[in-house]
Design an enzyme around this catalytic site. Structure first.
Site, PDB file in Angstrom:
ATOM      1  N   GLU A 196       0.820  -1.209   0.000  1.00 25.25           N
ATOM      2  CA  GLU A 196       0.000   0.000   0.000  1.00 25.25           C
ATOM      3  C   GLU A 196       0.857   1.263   0.000  1.00 25.25           C
ATOM      4  O   GLU A 196       0.518   2.254  -0.649  1.00 25.25           O
ATOM      5  CB  GLU A 196      -0.950   0.003   1.209  1.00 25.25           C
ATOM      6  CG  GLU A 196      -2.130  -0.936   1.080  1.00 25.25           C
ATOM      7  CD  GLU A 196      -3.016  -0.598  -0.112  1.00 25.25           C
ATOM      8  OE1 GLU A 196      -3.327   0.591  -0.309  1.00 25.25           O
ATOM      9  OE2 GLU A 196      -3.390  -1.534  -0.853  1.00 25.25           O
ATOM     10  N   CYS A 216     -12.061   0.830 -15.368  1.00 27.91           N
ATOM     11  CA  CYS A 216     -12.422   2.252 -15.268  1.00 27.91           C
ATOM     12  C   CYS A 216     -11.146   3.089 -15.238  1.00 27.91           C
ATOM     13  O   CYS A 216     -10.879   3.845 -14.306  1.00 27.91           O
ATOM     14  CB  CYS A 216     -13.272   2.498 -14.022  1.00 27.91           C
ATOM     15  SG  CYS A 216     -14.079   4.129 -14.004  1.00 27.91           S
ATOM     16  N   CYS A 253     -16.185   0.478 -20.686  1.00 27.15           N
ATOM     17  CA  CYS A 253     -17.512   0.526 -20.065  1.00 27.15           C
ATOM     18  C   CYS A 253     -18.379  -0.690 -20.428  1.00 27.15           C
ATOM     19  O   CYS A 253     -19.232  -1.104 -19.638  1.00 27.15           O
ATOM     20  CB  CYS A 253     -18.224   1.814 -20.469  1.00 27.15           C
ATOM     21  SG  CYS A 253     -17.367   3.310 -19.916  1.00 27.15           S
ATOM     22  N   CYS A 284     -17.749  -3.240 -17.881  1.00 27.33           N
ATOM     23  CA  CYS A 284     -17.834  -2.789 -16.490  1.00 27.33           C
ATOM     24  C   CYS A 284     -19.075  -3.348 -15.802  1.00 27.33           C
ATOM     25  O   CYS A 284     -20.188  -3.237 -16.341  1.00 27.33           O
ATOM     26  CB  CYS A 284     -17.852  -1.260 -16.444  1.00 27.33           C
ATOM     27  SG  CYS A 284     -18.031  -0.602 -14.767  1.00 27.33           S
ATOM     28  N   CYS A 302     -23.795   3.941 -13.653  1.00 23.00           N
ATOM     29  CA  CYS A 302     -22.840   5.026 -13.840  1.00 23.00           C
ATOM     30  C   CYS A 302     -23.448   6.174 -14.638  1.00 23.00           C
ATOM     31  O   CYS A 302     -23.789   6.025 -15.823  1.00 23.00           O
ATOM     32  CB  CYS A 302     -21.599   4.493 -14.549  1.00 23.00           C
ATOM     33  SG  CYS A 302     -20.327   5.744 -14.812  1.00 23.00           S
TER      34      CYS A 302
END
Length: 355
Positions: free
Chosen positions: A49, A204, A211, A214, A220
């Site tokens: 991270e 994305c 899309c 997705c 969206c």
């Protein structure tokens, strides 16, 4: 659980990434719902991270593997020297992250008996860990209910909700946090957290979002209105100032002089060449201060290195200094970390010496 999180988890269990080196084998989305509250080793999650702050996965993977091979445990990292840690961080940039990682490892060994804390406020208080990173560490490692808001998540939520403004503006950022908390489920937080990061990283994307593939395109607003390219709204542009410096490459017996920079400021803790203003007067003054017999042997081409807030023009100057008693190093045998511009100049020096 919101419709977005439900649909996202369904997609994740079929298509989510499960082969990243910091993921534990039993954290695979192919296995369905999480049964364990320790889905990934927290040391791996924490290191990854921090590395993923401002750096893409494709760049992080090799660096992560090299870093973990050198420091396989938190204890090994805490006991390492700062120079060793910074050397293993090479290629990732933003070296303050490495220094903070090292400091955090030492704090955990000294104040938490070598165990990574599991309380949000304790994690948040550690060097280099902000709200989103703390949430990600605890969600991925312990399935704790914390929202995250990294770059991928900001992009997904901004498009889904057609959110106006750039997240550098406090009102926009506050709204994004509200949306992130709204969609974070009460269960399977570990998988949801990885799912929304995966979605932003693989489908994305900033340019050319896919899309049609997705799982949440029906939810969206940007997809519905074909405004994906408008979100997130770009940050208002500011003209970056430009500075110019000379990096003085003092050479003796085919070795170069380097010094360790202070921890504060740019390239903190890294090893670098002596710098001065890129003017003949300033260069000559620095030469004489280092070695009264110093003579310039070659000027390297000026190149630009860009930071977040300014550009830096760098003029490498090779200087012979036969009488200096300073410490010199073989340019191709360094065991410590150097900034990218210094690495570039060292490569040029090595080529010249071998010519």
């Amino acid at each position: 659980m919101s419709t977005l999180s439900t649909q996202l988890l369904t997609w994740f269990y079929k298509h989510g990434r499960s082969d990243l080196p910091w993921q534990a084998p039993h954290s695979s989305p192919r296995g369905g719902q999480s049964k364990s509250k320790t889905n990934a080793p927290i040391y791996y999650v924490w290191v990854s991270e921090i590395m993923l702050q401002q750096t893409q996965v494709v760049t992080v993977i090799d660096c992560f593997n090299r870093f973990i091979k050198r420091f396989p445990t938190l204890n090994a990292l805490a006991n390492a020297s700062e120079d060793d840690v910074l050397a293993q961080w090479a290629g990732l940039g933003y070296y303050a992250r490495a220094r903070n990682l090292h400091k955090t490892a030492q704090i955990i060994m000294q104040q938490h008996q070598g165990k990574f804390p599991q309380e949000f406020e304790q994690v948040l208080s550690l060097p280099g860990i902000g709200r989103s990173t703390a949430g990600a560490i605890l969600a991925l490692s312990f399935n704790q209910n914390h929202a995250i808001l990294d770059g991928n998540v900001k992009r997904v939520l901004a498009r889904v909700h057609q959110l106006k403004g750039h997240y550098s503006q406090s009102a926009t950022l506050n709204k994004l946090w509200q949306l992130a908390e709204l969609h974070t489920p009460d269960t399977n937080v570990d998988h949801y957290t990885q799912a929304i990061m995966d979605l932003g990283a693989t489908l994305c994307t900033r340019a050319h979002p896919e899309c049609l593939r997705c799982p949440i395109s029906s939810l969206c607003a940007a997809h519905e209105n074909q405004t994906q390219a408008n979100y997130p709204e770009p940050k208002p542009k500011k003209l970056k100032p430009t500075r110019s410096i000379a990096m003085l490459v003092f050479v003796k017996d085919n070795k170069v002089h380097l010094y360790k920079r202070p921890s504060a400021g740019i390239w903190g803790g890294l090893w670098s060449f002596i710098e001065c203003e890129d003017t003949p007067k300033a260069i000559q003054k620095s030469l004489l201060e280092f070695d009264q017999q110093a003579l310039i042997s070659k000027h390297l081409p000026i190149f630009k290195h860009s930071f977040t807030h300014y550009h830096l023009n760098i003029h490498g100057v090779i200087v012979d200094c036969p009488s200096s008693q300073a410490k010199f190093y073989q340019p191709n045998q360094l065991k410590f970390g150097v900034p990218k511009p210094v690495e570039k100049i060292l490569h040029q020096i090595t080529q010249l010496m071998n010519a």
